[in-house]
Design a protein around this motif. Sequence first.
Motif, PDB file in Angstrom:
ATOM      1  N   TYR A  36     -42.938 -49.815  34.605  1.00  0.00           N
ATOM      2  CA  TYR A  36     -41.754 -48.990  34.854  1.00  0.00           C
ATOM      3  C   TYR A  36     -42.101 -47.513  34.701  1.00  0.00           C
ATOM      4  N   GLU A  37     -42.798 -47.175  33.617  1.00  0.00           N
ATOM      5  CA  GLU A  37     -43.154 -45.782  33.347  1.00  0.00           C
ATOM      6  C   GLU A  37     -44.113 -45.219  34.395  1.00  0.00           C
ATOM      7  N   LEU A  38     -44.885 -46.077  35.033  1.00  0.00           N
ATOM      8  CA  LEU A  38     -45.770 -45.645  36.111  1.00  0.00           C
ATOM      9  C   LEU A  38     -45.015 -45.418  37.421  1.00  0.00           C
ATOM     10  N   GLY A  39     -43.727 -45.745  37.428  1.00  0.00           N
ATOM     11  CA  GLY A  39     -42.918 -45.538  38.632  1.00  0.00           C
ATOM     12  C   GLY A  39     -43.094 -46.619  39.688  1.00  0.00           C
ATOM     13  N   MET A  40     -43.468 -47.824  39.263  1.00  0.00           N
ATOM     14  CA  MET A  40     -43.724 -48.905  40.209  1.00  0.00           C
ATOM     15  C   MET A  40     -42.455 -49.535  40.790  1.00  0.00           C
ATOM     16  N   PHE A  41     -41.308 -49.229  40.211  1.00  0.00           N
ATOM     17  CA  PHE A  41     -40.057 -49.853  40.632  1.00  0.00           C
ATOM     18  C   PHE A  41     -38.985 -48.794  40.866  1.00  0.00           C
ATOM     19  N   HIS A  42     -38.079 -49.120  41.747  1.00  0.00           N
ATOM     20  CA  HIS A  42     -36.929 -48.255  41.989  1.00  0.00           C
ATOM     21  C   HIS A  42     -35.764 -49.135  42.398  1.00  0.00           C
ATOM     22  N   GLY A  43     -34.599 -48.543  42.440  1.00  0.00           N
ATOM     23  CA  GLY A  43     -33.402 -49.261  42.844  1.00  0.00           C
ATOM     24  C   GLY A  43     -33.294 -49.329  44.361  1.00  0.00           C
ATOM     25  N   LYS A  44     -32.180 -49.849  44.797  1.00  0.00           N
ATOM     26  CA  LYS A  44     -31.923 -49.990  46.223  1.00  0.00           C
ATOM     27  C   LYS A  44     -32.025 -48.633  46.915  1.00  0.00           C
ATOM     28  N   ASP A  45     -32.629 -48.622  48.067  1.00  0.00           N
ATOM     29  CA  ASP A  45     -32.795 -47.410  48.877  1.00  0.00           C
ATOM     30  C   ASP A  45     -33.528 -46.297  48.135  1.00  0.00           C
ATOM     31  N   GLY A  46     -34.409 -46.656  47.209  1.00  0.00           N
ATOM     32  CA  GLY A  46     -35.216 -45.665  46.513  1.00  0.00           C
ATOM     33  C   GLY A  46     -34.538 -44.970  45.352  1.00  0.00           C
ATOM     34  N   ALA A  47     -33.332 -45.378  45.035  1.00  0.00           N
ATOM     35  CA  ALA A  47     -32.591 -44.739  43.939  1.00  0.00           C
ATOM     36  C   ALA A  47     -33.295 -44.962  42.605  1.00  0.00           C
ATOM     37  N   LYS A  48     -33.105 -44.010  41.692  1.00  0.00           N
ATOM     38  CA  LYS A  48     -33.674 -44.136  40.349  1.00  0.00           C
ATOM     39  C   LYS A  48     -33.072 -45.367  39.677  1.00  0.00           C
ATOM     40  N   LEU A  49     -33.907 -46.122  39.064  1.00  0.00           N
ATOM     41  CA  LEU A  49     -33.503 -47.345  38.390  1.00  0.00           C
ATOM     42  C   LEU A  49     -33.504 -47.099  36.892  1.00  0.00           C
ATOM     43  N   LEU A  50     -32.385 -47.348  36.259  1.00  0.00           N
ATOM     44  CA  LEU A  50     -32.322 -47.197  34.803  1.00  0.00           C
ATOM     45  C   LEU A  50     -33.202 -48.257  34.148  1.00  0.00           C
ATOM     46  N   LYS A  51     -33.877 -47.878  33.079  1.00  0.00           N
ATOM     47  CA  LYS A  51     -34.764 -48.814  32.397  1.00  0.00           C
ATOM     48  C   LYS A  51     -34.003 -50.051  31.918  1.00  0.00           C
ATOM     49  N   LYS A  52     -32.796 -49.854  31.441  1.00  0.00           N
ATOM     50  CA  LYS A  52     -31.978 -50.980  30.980  1.00  0.00           C
ATOM     51  C   LYS A  52     -31.727 -51.965  32.125  1.00  0.00           C
ATOM     52  N   ASP A  53     -31.395 -51.436  33.305  1.00  0.00           N
ATOM     53  CA  ASP A  53     -31.160 -52.300  34.474  1.00  0.00           C
ATOM     54  C   ASP A  53     -32.443 -53.002  34.900  1.00  0.00           C
ATOM     55  N   PHE A  54     -33.547 -52.283  34.817  1.00  0.00           N
ATOM     56  CA  PHE A  54     -34.851 -52.867  35.146  1.00  0.00           C
ATOM     57  C   PHE A  54     -35.153 -54.053  34.235  1.00  0.00           C
ATOM     58  N   PHE A  55     -35.002 -53.861  32.922  1.00  0.00           N
ATOM     59  CA  PHE A  55     -35.304 -54.943  31.990  1.00  0.00           C
ATOM     60  C   PHE A  55     -34.321 -56.106  32.116  1.00  0.00           C
ATOM     61  N   THR A  56     -33.085 -55.810  32.447  1.00  0.00           N
ATOM     62  CA  THR A  56     -32.118 -56.890  32.686  1.00  0.00           C
ATOM     63  C   THR A  56     -32.567 -57.734  33.866  1.00  0.00           C
ATOM     64  N   ALA A  57     -32.973 -57.085  34.941  1.00  0.00           N
ATOM     65  CA  ALA A  57     -33.432 -57.801  36.136  1.00  0.00           C
ATOM     66  C   ALA A  57     -34.707 -58.595  35.865  1.00  0.00           C
ATOM     67  N   MET A  58     -35.655 -57.992  35.153  1.00  0.00           N
ATOM     68  CA  MET A  58     -36.902 -58.687  34.839  1.00  0.00           C
ATOM     69  C   MET A  58     -36.631 -59.887  33.919  1.00  0.00           C
ATOM     70  N   GLY A  59     -35.701 -59.713  32.999  1.00  0.00           N
ATOM     71  CA  GLY A  59     -35.326 -60.817  32.123  1.00  0.00           C
ATOM     72  C   GLY A  59     -34.766 -61.989  32.906  1.00  0.00           C
ATOM     73  N   LYS A  60     -33.919 -61.685  33.886  1.00  0.00           N
ATOM     74  CA  LYS A  60     -33.372 -62.750  34.739  1.00  0.00           C
ATOM     75  C   LYS A  60     -34.485 -63.430  35.523  1.00  0.00           C
TER      76      LYS A  60
END
Length: 142
Positions: free
Chosen positions: A74-98
């Motif tokens: 995440y810190e390396l910037g490997m992920f983003h939200g839909k259409d390139g939007a900034k992805l909150l770390k909390k949302d990222f970890f929620t998605a990865m957890g799922k």
Amino acid sequence: MTKIRNFINTGGTYNDNSESIITISPEGTKVEQHLHPQEKSVASDNSTCAESPVYLSDERGAKIDIIRVFNVLYELGMFHGKDGAKLLKKDFFTAMGKAINKDLSNYDKDLSRSTSDSTALEKHLRIFVEMKKKMEEIWNSK
């Protein structure tokens, strides 16, 4: 009447040979619908999966190691939200957890605890050293 008898005899599974099988827990507290066994599930962008087929290992330390790996990616910037939007770390970890069927909502507390309990840097880096060794094995096996 036969369908009801079959439902009771199968422990709460009803299959009318249509597109799905419906399972109801004995207590009636949980109802699940599954695709018919002959049907293949094809995930699409608009579909919602109740559960990922991927499960994190129960091996000791696996959860904190995957949190470390996800955090660095995440810190390396490997992920983003839909259409390139900034992805909150909390949302990222929620998605990865799922994705791995593991609650990672307290990732920040797990990371904080692992850094404040005098865990040596070498222990934090262990997973990355193992990943490097595995990549070298994969590379050299060509």
